[in-house]
Design an enzyme around this catalytic site. Structure first.
Site, PDB file in Angstrom:
ATOM      1  N   LYS A  21       0.838  -1.214   0.000  1.00 25.71           N
ATOM      2  CA  LYS A  21       0.000   0.000   0.000  1.00 25.71           C
ATOM      3  C   LYS A  21       0.867   1.256   0.000  1.00 25.71           C
ATOM      4  O   LYS A  21       0.633   2.184  -0.765  1.00 25.71           O
ATOM      5  CB  LYS A  21      -0.921   0.028   1.243  1.00 25.71           C
ATOM      6  CG  LYS A  21      -1.812  -1.194   1.383  1.00 25.71           C
ATOM      7  CD  LYS A  21      -2.779  -1.051   2.548  1.00 25.71           C
ATOM      8  CE  LYS A  21      -2.130  -1.017   3.921  1.00 25.71           C
ATOM      9  NZ  LYS A  21      -1.529  -2.308   4.351  1.00 25.71           N
ATOM     10  N   ARG A  96      -9.317   1.018   9.170  1.00 29.82           N
ATOM     11  CA  ARG A  96      -9.010  -0.374   9.521  1.00 29.82           C
ATOM     12  C   ARG A  96     -10.148  -1.015  10.308  1.00 29.82           C
ATOM     13  O   ARG A  96     -10.045  -2.193  10.653  1.00 29.82           O
ATOM     14  CB  ARG A  96      -7.748  -0.407  10.376  1.00 29.82           C
ATOM     15  CG  ARG A  96      -6.449  -0.720   9.604  1.00 29.82           C
ATOM     16  CD  ARG A  96      -5.313  -0.612  10.580  1.00 29.82           C
ATOM     17  NE  ARG A  96      -4.134  -1.341  10.293  1.00 29.82           N
ATOM     18  CZ  ARG A  96      -3.012  -0.813   9.805  1.00 29.82           C
ATOM     19  NH1 ARG A  96      -2.986   0.442   9.449  1.00 29.82           N
ATOM     20  NH2 ARG A  96      -1.945  -1.551   9.669  1.00 29.82           N
ATOM     21  N   ARG A 135      11.806  -6.244   4.938  1.00 29.36           N
ATOM     22  CA  ARG A 135      11.598  -4.823   4.644  1.00 29.36           C
ATOM     23  C   ARG A 135      12.547  -3.949   5.449  1.00 29.36           C
ATOM     24  O   ARG A 135      12.785  -4.184   6.627  1.00 29.36           O
ATOM     25  CB  ARG A 135      10.150  -4.458   4.977  1.00 29.36           C
ATOM     26  CG  ARG A 135       9.851  -2.981   4.828  1.00 29.36           C
ATOM     27  CD  ARG A 135       8.391  -2.718   4.698  1.00 29.36           C
ATOM     28  NE  ARG A 135       7.672  -2.791   5.950  1.00 29.36           N
ATOM     29  CZ  ARG A 135       6.362  -2.529   6.076  1.00 29.36           C
ATOM     30  NH1 ARG A 135       5.657  -2.196   5.013  1.00 29.36           N
ATOM     31  NH2 ARG A 135       5.775  -2.615   7.244  1.00 29.36           N
ATOM     32  N   ARG A 168      11.641  -1.922  10.895  1.00 32.38           N
ATOM     33  CA  ARG A 168      10.593  -1.478  11.818  1.00 32.38           C
ATOM     34  C   ARG A 168      10.466  -2.455  12.977  1.00 32.38           C
ATOM     35  O   ARG A 168      10.582  -3.662  12.774  1.00 32.38           O
ATOM     36  CB  ARG A 168       9.254  -1.417  11.064  1.00 32.38           C
ATOM     37  CG  ARG A 168       8.952  -0.038  10.537  1.00 32.38           C
ATOM     38  CD  ARG A 168       7.756  -0.028   9.655  1.00 32.38           C
ATOM     39  NE  ARG A 168       6.555  -0.618  10.271  1.00 32.38           N
ATOM     40  CZ  ARG A 168       5.346  -0.584   9.715  1.00 32.38           C
ATOM     41  NH1 ARG A 168       5.174   0.004   8.556  1.00 32.38           N
ATOM     42  NH2 ARG A 168       4.311  -1.134  10.309  1.00 32.38           N
ATOM     43  N   ARG A 179      -0.194  -9.225  13.363  1.00 32.21           N
ATOM     44  CA  ARG A 179      -0.798  -8.167  12.531  1.00 32.21           C
ATOM     45  C   ARG A 179      -1.700  -8.783  11.460  1.00 32.21           C
ATOM     46  O   ARG A 179      -2.756  -8.238  11.132  1.00 32.21           O
ATOM     47  CB  ARG A 179       0.302  -7.307  11.898  1.00 32.21           C
ATOM     48  CG  ARG A 179       0.947  -6.367  12.922  1.00 32.21           C
ATOM     49  CD  ARG A 179       2.319  -5.904  12.497  1.00 32.21           C
ATOM     50  NE  ARG A 179       2.317  -5.046  11.339  1.00 32.21           N
ATOM     51  CZ  ARG A 179       3.383  -4.866  10.541  1.00 32.21           C
ATOM     52  NH1 ARG A 179       4.511  -5.477  10.807  1.00 32.21           N
ATOM     53  NH2 ARG A 179       3.297  -4.062   9.519  1.00 32.21           N
TER      54      ARG A 179
END
Ligand code: AMP
Length: 225
Positions: A21, A96, A135, A168, A179
């Site tokens: 996203k 969300r 990531r 992160r 998540r």
């Protein structure tokens, strides 16, 4: 928010964490000038600055849980009110929950505006886990990299601004799995809400970034519905 927003583009980037996203929103922002609003980035900045919102949000974020709606809704409301001179908004990571989606509809309707597209990056869990665990994010400008598929020119440094690339805190395997579960349990149901409005574009989030971007940009170039 008193003025007329009928012509403003309101695009939602939707999908599980790691669907791409943020990456797609950055490209759309560059090409169309829409404002990329990532609620995750806003919260991470608040955590960094140790504001009251940041201190509250951190306990949820560390576990991969959703920050409560009563914290999130004012953040987004303020953003819409502050930024009046942009041609559109690209929401990434918001809404969300159904309550967040309803609030957005309500605030927009007060000015004649509405969500005009929801871009759903449908992405299988195995792809997500691989993406998120590799990531890396630039601490200065937020640009996203990957240790295998999107490496920077200089190891550990952002190509754009030379900032440090970091992992992160919530991109660890245990938190990623939580998540994903939170997404399935609390967020995925909003798809039905959007489907009912006929504004959903479904894109294969497992495709290479360039390929999915072509589909998305062609759709965004069409007039507001
Ligand atoms: P993201 O960068 O979108 O993956 O968001 C990182 C974390 O911030 C999430 O795991 C949540 O804890 C929190 N967060 C971001 N956006 C929202 C939202 N719209 N509602 C609740 N929590 C959020």
């Amino acid at each position: 928010m008193g003025e007329d927003r009928r012509d403003m583009r309101i695009i939602i980037m939707f999908g599980p964490p790691g669907a791409g996203k943020g990456t797609q929103a950055e490209r759309l922002q560059e090409e169309f000038g829409f404002l990329h609003v990532s609620t995750g980035d806003i919260l991470r900045e608040a955590v960094e600055r140790k504001t009251p919102v940041g201190l509250k949000a951190k306990e949820y974020m560390d576990k991969g849980e959703l920050v409560p709606d009563d914290v999130m809704i004012p953040i987004v409301r303020n953003k819409l009110e502050e930024c009046k001179d942009v041609p559109g908004f690209l929401f990434d990571g918001f809404p969300r929950t159904i309550a967040q989606a309803e609030m957005l509809d309500e605030v927009l309707s007060q000015t004649g505006g509405s969500i005009d597209r929801v871009i759903y990056l449908n992405t299988p869990s195995d792809v997500i886990v691989k993406r998120l665990s590799g990531r890396r994010t630039c601490e200065s400008c937020g640009k996203i990299y990957h240790v295998v598929t999107m490496r920077p020119e200089i190891e550990g440094r952002c190509d754009e601004c030379g900032g440090n690339l970091v992992q992160r805190e919530d991109d660890t395997e245990k938190t990623i799995l939580n998540r994903l579960q939170v997404y399935e349990e609390q967020t995925a149901a909003i798809l039905e809400y959007f489907k009912g409005k006929g504004i959903l574009l479904e894109v294969d989030g497992a495709l290479p970034v360039e390929e999915s971007y072509e589909t998305i940009r062609a759709n965004v170039m069409q007039e507001k519905a």
